[in-house]
Design an enzyme around this catalytic site. Structure first.
Site, mmCIF file in Angstrom:
data_model
loop_
_atom_site.group_PDB
_atom_site.id
_atom_site.type_symbol
_atom_site.label_atom_id
_atom_site.label_comp_id
_atom_site.label_asym_id
_atom_site.label_seq_id
_atom_site.Cartn_x
_atom_site.Cartn_y
_atom_site.Cartn_z
ATOM 1 N N ASP A 1 0.859 -1.181 0.000
ATOM 2 C CA ASP A 1 0.000 0.000 0.000
ATOM 3 C C ASP A 1 0.895 1.231 0.000
ATOM 4 O OD1 ASP A 1 -3.245 0.399 0.947
ATOM 5 O OD2 ASP A 1 -1.937 2.157 1.037
ATOM 6 N N CYS B 1 -19.959 0.534 -3.560
ATOM 7 C CA CYS B 1 -20.409 -0.417 -4.588
ATOM 8 C C CYS B 1 -21.750 -0.049 -5.201
ATOM 9 C CB CYS B 1 -20.486 -1.831 -3.989
ATOM 10 S SG CYS B 1 -18.875 -2.607 -3.743
ATOM 11 N N ARG C 1 -17.268 6.088 2.922
ATOM 12 C CA ARG C 1 -17.147 6.299 1.482
ATOM 13 C C ARG C 1 -18.510 6.460 0.815
ATOM 14 N NH1 ARG C 1 -13.717 1.222 -0.279
ATOM 15 N NH2 ARG C 1 -15.045 0.334 1.349
#
Length: 426
Positions: free
Chosen positions: A32, A265, A336
């Site tokens: 990362d 999503c 998010r």
């Protein structure tokens, strides 16, 4: 399969649980670019709460160990890997167009260390064709190698459900695919070795990509339908939940509930499919209609709260409203694409003073993402209106009839609170 060394590119909500699962049987390098994330994980803590600290600590190992998880942001550390799994976000931009920037950058990272015989597997949600049409050219250019000759690709869409401790990565059936039949089998066997729920080998990478993107698009459309029903029944003075519970007595009625549609999503994926459909010469109608309706729910809730307050004689200008919850779902710190911000912004359009309380969210992240300052320990009697936006367990015991003012409007977005407490619900 023990000879495999696996690099997981991106250690967020998807990458970390996957890395931990593989680390129990393989040598895994978690990569990362965020140094603070690497430090946190190597210290044995995951602030997303997707992996418990004890489990994370149990798989941590040095880079030279035969198996276990070693986290790094140094490219040289992953050069020896032969399986690269990309789990970076695939967001949309301000114009609701797919933003492949994280995916392209991750492909450049992998391409810089790619060797002959390596396999690159993508898990990020994309439109059909993205792996082979968008990512593979980047891998070829960066590595100087030839696709399906020198290196190969697979696609196995993530199915992580943030905050869900029952449907964890090992317990969710995994769709797999590969760029050749032989690679498809290798990818399938790799995942089958750690996914206890089993795998499903798709006919091709494009089929696997398409399957993933319609999973969430289907949910988006179904939720849009019940959201529209909620607005219709509100006009008729009918309780939507009562209607859904009555209809739900039929064996094949789908148990969807109205609400805000956000997250990484469901509120995003339909735009990926829609853009690809437009490029293919078809303008999607139901897909985008569902998105438009679900995007209207936050402003709708805000305006309904104002109307209810007006009916109680509240002076709206400079009135006080408390919004409970700003994460995109209950009992989870993930903020998010939270559509709670739409409620907040709508209330502010009426010059309402809005406070936001969320014991799960990280205050600094909320401030950075939405410009909102969270408050601590609100006194419910201080507010003219209260909006239950997220169904955190803590809120059930927090709100009682004696804890709110006599004229306080309580609006329940999630049908979470007792009927006798609320003024209205979505």
């Amino acid at each position: 399969m023990s000879e495999n060394k696996i690099a997981i590119i991106g250690l967020g909500y998807v990458g970390l649980p996957l890395a931990v699962a593989f680390a129990e049987k393989y040598k895994v390098f978690g990569f990362d670019i965020n140094q603070s994330r690497i430090n946190e994980l190597n210290g044995g803590h995951d602030h997303t709460l997707e992996v418990e600290d004890d489990l994370l600590k149990s798989v941590l190992a040095s880079k030279d160990a035969q198996l276990g998880l070693f986290n790094t942001n140094q490219l040289d550390e992953i050069k020896g890997c032969n399986i690269f799994i990309v789990t970076v976000p695939t967001p949309i931009d301000d114009d609701q167009n797919p933003d492949l920037t994280p995916l392209i950058k991750a492909s450049e990272t992998v391409g810089a260390v790619l060797k002959r015989g390596d396999i690159v597997i993508y898990e990020s949600t994309v439109y059909p064709g993205a792996t082979e049409e968008d990512c593979v050219p980047v891998l070829e250019k960066k590595s100087g190698l030839k696709f399906n000759q020198d290196f190969f690709c697979g696609y196995s869409p993530e199915r992580i459900n943030p905050g869900d401790k029952e449907h964890t990565v090992k317990k969710i059936l995994k769709v797999t695919s590969g760029s050749t039949p032989e690679i498809a089998e290798k990818v399938d066997q790799l995942y089958k070795s750690v996914i206890t729920a089993g795998t499903y080998k798709a006919a091709s990478i494009k089929v696997a990509e398409a399957a993933k993107v319609i999973e969430n698009s289907q949910r988006d459309i179904n939720i849009a339908f019940v959201n529209e029903l909620a607005m219709i029944f509100n006009k008729m003075g009918i309780d939507t939940l009562d209607v859904l519970e009555a209809a739900g007595t039929k064996w094949n009625f789908l148990p969807f509930r109205p609400g805000l549609v956000g997250g990484h999503c469901i509120g995003v994926d339909p735009y990926y499919l829609a853009q690809k459909a437009k490029k293919a010469g078809y303008y999607p109608q139901i897909l985008l209609a569902g998105r438009r309706l679900n995007n209207s729910i936050g402003p709708y809730v805000g305006s309904q709260v104002v109307k209810l307050m007006m009916k109680k004689g509240t002076v709206i200008n400079k009135s006080k409203v408390l919004v409970l919850g700003i994460t995109f779902k209950e009992n989870c710190p993930d903020i998010r694409n939270s559509r709670v911000i739409d409620i907040i912004n709508e209330l502010k359009e009426f010059d309402v003073n809005v406070d936001v309380y969320d014991p799960w969210a990280v205050a600094s992240e909320v401030k950075h993402e939405y410009g909102v300052d969270l408050i601590n320990s609100p006194n419910l009697k201080d507010y003219d209106g209260i909006v239950l936006a997220v169904a955190h367990n803590e809120f059930k015991s927090m709100i009682a009839a004696e804890s709110i003012g006599a004229s306080t409007v309580v609006y329940d977005v999630k049908s979470f609170l007792p009927r006798e407490i609320i003024s209205a619900r979505l």
